[in-house]
Design a protein around this motif. Structure first.
Motif: not given
Ligand code: ATP
Length: 270
Positions: A93-96, A126-129, A135-141
């Motif tokens: 959803v984030g990426a879209s 690659g750093k935890n939060n 994964d979702e955050r990375e896709n969005t970024l």
């Protein structure tokens, strides 16, 4: 829902007059206003207009206000999104959302895109939060990086992003052609606090001529948002007492109340 994420406004009401202090930051964003108004002038000699700038500073110092004022001064639409909106989003959803946002802005260009709390999406990969799926955050970024690389020099969409943690951001965001400018938005000094009081006293009915130097002295460490809060709170305190206008004492009571609130907040953090 879309409505929550995209706050599209042709915001011609916010102007640099609403932003007190922040002289250096204002000077830097004035250049962005010029780019938006006169892109051809700046690209005529082969130069490229910057795609993004990072507004860096503590909470409540006027980063959102400044971004809105840029859109207001240039008379272009303002599209905004907050990094924290992505925290509980489902995968994909984030990426879209990012893709949609950029498409809307390009369709209405020249335009400003404002990303508040970019650190929620832009933390080093690659750093935890602890905020939602990584994964979702990375896709969005990744989508954000793709969009910024994707739009050509003639799109005339400028992305402003705000953070109070520039140090945790993925370095890829700061690369040339992305957020390659950093603009500092600091807590106000005593002179700036006085100016912020002036702005926020405009709509308030005061009983006496207030000594703004005195109020500025009473509020060390306050952000612009805290001062806006003091003015509003003072008006409510006076109204509760059925007064016809706000007095100096109401302001002092409001300051005490905000100081109390700030102390509580700090206790939770430490
Ligand atoms: P955050 O990091 O918490 O999102 P921010 O830096 O984006 O904060 P704003 O949302 O722009 O801060 O500020 C909140 C409100 O505080 C503004 O709408 C405005 O009323 C007031 N304010 C903050 N800074 C200033 C300023 N320099 N001049 C006038 N008003 C200010």
């Amino acid at each position: 829902s879309k409505a929550k994420l995209f706050d599209e406004k042709t915001d011609t009401r916010t102007s640099f007059k609403d932003v007190a202090g922040l002289e250096g930051a204002k000077e830097e964003v004035e250049e962005i206003v010029e780019f938006l108004k006169n892109p051809d002038k700046y690209t005529s000699l082969g130069g490229k207009i910057p795609k993004g700038a990072l507004l860096v500073g503590p909470p409540g110092t006027g980063k959102t206000l400044l971004a809105k004022a840029v859109a207001g001064e240039a008379k272009v639409p303002f599209f905004s999104l907050s990094g924290s909106d992505f925290v509980e989003m489902f995968v994909g959803v984030g990426a879209s959302r990012v893709r949609d946002l950029f498409k809307q802005a390009k369709d209405k260009s020249p335009a400003i895109i404002f990303i508040d709390e970019i650190d929620a999406i832009g933390r080093a990969r690659g750093k935890n939060n602890f905020t939602g799926s990584n994964d979702e955050r990375e896709n969005t970024l990744n989508q954000l990086l793709t969009e910024m690389d994707g739009f050509g020099t003639n799109t005339n969409v400028i992305v402003l992003a705000a953070t109070n943690r520039a140090d945790v951001l993925d370095k890829a965001l700061m690369r040339a052609g992305r957020f390659d400018r950093q603009i500092y938005v600091d807590l106000p000094d005593i002179r700036e606090r006085k100016e912020i009081f002036e702005v926020h006293l405009r709509p308030i009915k005061t009983a006496e001529t207030l000594d703004l130097d005195f109020l500025a002295r009473q509020t060390p460490g306050f952000s612009g948002a805290d001062i806006a809060n003091v003015c509003n709170e003072a008006a409510l305190i006076a109204a509760r007492k059925e007064k016809k206008a706000v007095t100096k004492q109401d302001f002092l009571d409001a300051v005490d109340r905000i100081v109390g609130g700030l102390e509580k907040k700090n206790k939770i953090i430490t």
